[in-house]
Design an enzyme around this catalytic site. Structure first.
Site, PDB file in Angstrom:
ATOM      1  CB  ALA A   1      -8.501   3.530  -9.167  1.00 10.91           C
TER       2      ALA A   1
ATOM      3  CG  ASN B   1      -0.777   8.606  -8.950  1.00 10.80           C
ATOM      4  OD1 ASN B   1       0.224   8.673  -9.575  1.00 10.80           O
ATOM      5  ND2 ASN B   1      -0.467   7.519  -7.965  1.00 10.80           N
TER       6      ASN B   1
ATOM      7  CG  HIS C   1     -11.810   6.791  -6.500  1.00  9.85           C
ATOM      8  ND1 HIS C   1     -11.016   7.998  -6.256  1.00  9.85           N
ATOM      9  CD2 HIS C   1     -11.581   5.524  -6.795  1.00  9.85           C
ATOM     10  CE1 HIS C   1      -9.615   7.222  -6.115  1.00  9.85           C
ATOM     11  NE2 HIS C   1     -10.148   5.594  -6.136  1.00  9.85           N
TER      12      HIS C   1
END
Length: 252
Positions: free
Chosen positions: A119, A175, A203
């Site tokens: 991601a 992750n 993020h």
């Protein structure tokens, strides 16, 4: 394209099956027999009733989309069965003992272990940390209450600390941090936020080192069936698989 098997038949595996049906998936397995059968229907792959049956099937690579626990449990058996491994649960490799054993087995068996970008963007360039000093890597992740803490009613920092501790406490949500840490060869500082106003999984990555400074902001659309998972994570796996036979490669 070489045949592969899917370990874990949840949301990411279903996206791969639906959106890239041309991929050569020949076997699927999940601890939930219902999920195994559903994904077998989507892919036309063989539905395995046990991991032992799955590992014995004739295919070249396992795509792991299950969990850190599943990867730790089955990782060594996958390599010992003569199969390459494409692993989404990067957090498993923060355990230095597990990583060392897996690396040793991969060398002995002539197999490869690959971690997709998942991601986040920029893992290829972050590997400069293996060659030149990286002073700091910081990850600030924000998700909705549905993904992390359903009872939270205002923006709240759930965790602040190192990635190794974060993956222990939130194994299904960090992750990205694990992949960043493995790429840079340095402990990542993690902030995990929950925000009722968040409509995307975001993020923010800050990297400082001898090369300079990089800031990356990623706003991922969450998967409708699982808000903890970013759609981009599934796309990163499909990108690796679909380019397997390419001779012209851009990036590391």
């Amino acid at each position: 394209m070489k045949p592969f098997g899917l370990l874990g038949c949840g949301n990411i595996a279903a996206i791969i099956a639906r959106e890239l049906p041309s991929l050569n998936c020949v076997a699927v397995y999940d601890v939930d027999p219902g999920k195994t059968l559903e994904l077998a229907d989507l892919t036309g792959a063989h539905a395995c009733e046990s991991f032992e049956e799955f590992s014995c099937r004739d295919f070249a690579r396992v795509v792991e989309a299950a969990s850190v626990e599943a990867l730790v449990m089955h990782g060594e058996a996958i390599l010992s069965a003569g199969k390459d491994l494409l692993a989404l649960s990067a957090g498993a490799f923060l355990d230095t003992g597990f990583r060392a054993n897996m690396t040793r087995l991969a060398r002995q068996s002539g197999r490869r272990i690959q971690i997709p970008s998942g991601a986040v963007f920029g893992l290829d360039n972050l590997q400069v940390g293996q060659l030149s000093a990286v002073d700091r890597v910081t990850l600030r992740t924000t998700k909705s209450p549905a993904a992390l803490a359903p009872n939270v009613t205002e923006r709240t920092c759930l965790f602040r600390g190192g990635v190794a501790e974060a993956i222990q406490r939130y194994p299904k949500n960090i992750n990205v941090g694990a992949a960043l840490s493995l790429a840079a060869g340095k402990e990542v500082e993690v902030e995990l936020w929950v925000d009722p106003l968040a409509t995307r999984n975001t993020h923010e990555v800050l990297v400082r080192g001898r090369f300079g400074e990089v800031t990356i902001h990623i706003a991922n659309n969450p998967c409708p069936d699982n808000p903890r998972t970013s759609y981009l994570a599934a796309l990163s796996v499909m990108a690796v698989l679909s380019k397997e036979d390419e001779v012209f490669i851009v990036g590391n």
